[in-house]
Scaffold this motif. Structure first.
Motif, PDB file in Angstrom:
ATOM      1  N   LEU A 118       8.197  39.126  62.145  1.00 30.51           N
ATOM      2  CA  LEU A 118       7.479  37.964  62.672  1.00 30.51           C
ATOM      3  C   LEU A 118       6.673  37.389  61.519  1.00 30.51           C
ATOM      4  N   TRP A 119       7.108  36.245  61.047  1.00 25.72           N
ATOM      5  CA  TRP A 119       6.470  35.564  59.917  1.00 25.72           C
ATOM      6  C   TRP A 119       5.739  34.336  60.419  1.00 25.72           C
ATOM      7  N   PHE A 120       4.744  33.919  59.681  1.00 25.20           N
ATOM      8  CA  PHE A 120       4.159  32.616  59.919  1.00 25.20           C
ATOM      9  C   PHE A 120       3.910  31.937  58.588  1.00 25.20           C
ATOM     10  N   THR A 121       4.085  30.619  58.601  1.00 29.36           N
ATOM     11  CA  THR A 121       3.686  29.835  57.439  1.00 29.36           C
ATOM     12  C   THR A 121       2.298  29.337  57.768  1.00 29.36           C
ATOM     13  N   PHE A 122       1.403  29.522  56.844  1.00 30.59           N
ATOM     14  CA  PHE A 122       0.003  29.169  57.070  1.00 30.59           C
ATOM     15  C   PHE A 122      -0.447  28.211  55.986  1.00 30.59           C
ATOM     16  N   GLY A 123      -1.101  27.125  56.386  1.00 31.74           N
ATOM     17  CA  GLY A 123      -1.618  26.148  55.436  1.00 31.74           C
ATOM     18  C   GLY A 123      -0.727  24.923  55.362  1.00 31.74           C
ATOM     19  N   ARG A 139      14.046  37.986  64.566  1.00 34.40           N
ATOM     20  CA  ARG A 139      13.252  37.463  63.451  1.00 34.40           C
ATOM     21  C   ARG A 139      12.700  36.109  63.878  1.00 34.40           C
ATOM     22  N   ILE A 140      11.385  35.944  63.760  1.00 36.45           N
ATOM     23  CA  ILE A 140      10.725  34.725  64.239  1.00 36.45           C
ATOM     24  C   ILE A 140       9.828  34.182  63.141  1.00 36.45           C
ATOM     25  N   LEU A 141       9.780  32.852  63.041  1.00 37.25           N
ATOM     26  CA  LEU A 141       8.894  32.172  62.107  1.00 37.25           C
ATOM     27  C   LEU A 141       8.054  31.174  62.890  1.00 37.25           C
ATOM     28  N   ILE A 142       6.735  31.238  62.714  1.00 39.00           N
ATOM     29  CA  ILE A 142       5.804  30.314  63.354  1.00 39.00           C
ATOM     30  C   ILE A 142       5.093  29.540  62.256  1.00 39.00           C
ATOM     31  N   ARG A 143       5.021  28.243  62.392  1.00 40.34           N
ATOM     32  CA  ARG A 143       4.308  27.414  61.415  1.00 40.34           C
ATOM     33  C   ARG A 143       2.977  26.993  62.022  1.00 40.34           C
ATOM     34  N   THR A 144       1.883  27.237  61.286  1.00 47.77           N
ATOM     35  CA  THR A 144       0.564  26.932  61.822  1.00 47.77           C
ATOM     36  C   THR A 144      -0.457  26.690  60.723  1.00 47.77           C
ATOM     37  N   VAL A 145      -1.544  26.050  61.088  1.00 46.79           N
ATOM     38  CA  VAL A 145      -2.727  25.932  60.228  1.00 46.79           C
ATOM     39  C   VAL A 145      -3.936  26.508  60.952  1.00 46.79           C
ATOM     40  N   ASP A 146      -3.679  27.185  62.067  1.00 52.65           N
ATOM     41  CA  ASP A 146      -4.724  27.686  62.947  1.00 52.65           C
ATOM     42  C   ASP A 146      -4.821  29.205  62.837  1.00 52.65           C
ATOM     43  N   THR A 147      -5.977  29.713  62.458  1.00 52.27           N
ATOM     44  CA  THR A 147      -6.150  31.163  62.326  1.00 52.27           C
ATOM     45  C   THR A 147      -6.006  31.877  63.665  1.00 52.27           C
TER      46      THR A 147
END
Length: 141
Positions: free
Chosen positions: A85-90, A57-65
């Protein structure tokens, strides 16, 4: 680097070509030397390394599309060893949690597989678009 990390967690940071880990890792061959100039591809390398280390399980934090596109492609590519595979966006109140693995499943393997190539042609900082076609129009094709 002095930082306390929960026993079940691993923190991996790149500083130029050097790789720093907490707790310390003996083997960082998948990461070092880190020669990716773009953060979007560097994050993909980190996620792939986490999978090689047994994390499912992986989480990536980004504001980049661009990172989002590459995360969906990776979720499809490594679906046999990846649970989520999750990402936080914004940022701030606009931050959302989005499941890249669910997007990859909804797109299907063919379109998900095409995302990394599509990013290389249209999304990276050195190439902005197909000649005379927007990204949206190119994807529809």
């Amino acid at each position: 680097m002095q930082l306390v990390v929960k026993e079940s967690k691993q923190l991996v940071v790149t500083d130029k070509k050097q790789v720093l880990t907490v707790p310390p890792r003996k083997d960082t061959a998948n990461l070092a030397p880190c020669n990716h100039e773009e953060a979007d591809t560097r994050m993909r390398v980190h996620a792939a390394d986490a999978l090689e280390c047994g994390h499912r399980r992986i989480l990536i934090r980004t504001v980049d599309t661009d990172v989002v596109i590459l995360a969906v492609a990776l979720a499809n590519e490594r679906s046999e060893v990846l649970d989520e595979l999750w990402f936080t966006f914004g940022t701030g109140k606009n931050r959302r949690y989005i499941a890249a693995h669910q997007i990859a499943k909804a797109l299907g393997p063919e379109k998900s597989r095409a995302l990394a190539v599509f990013h290389a042609i249209t999304g990276c900082d050195t190439v902005s678009a197909f000649a005379g076609h927007s990204k949206k129009a190119a994807w529809a094709t």
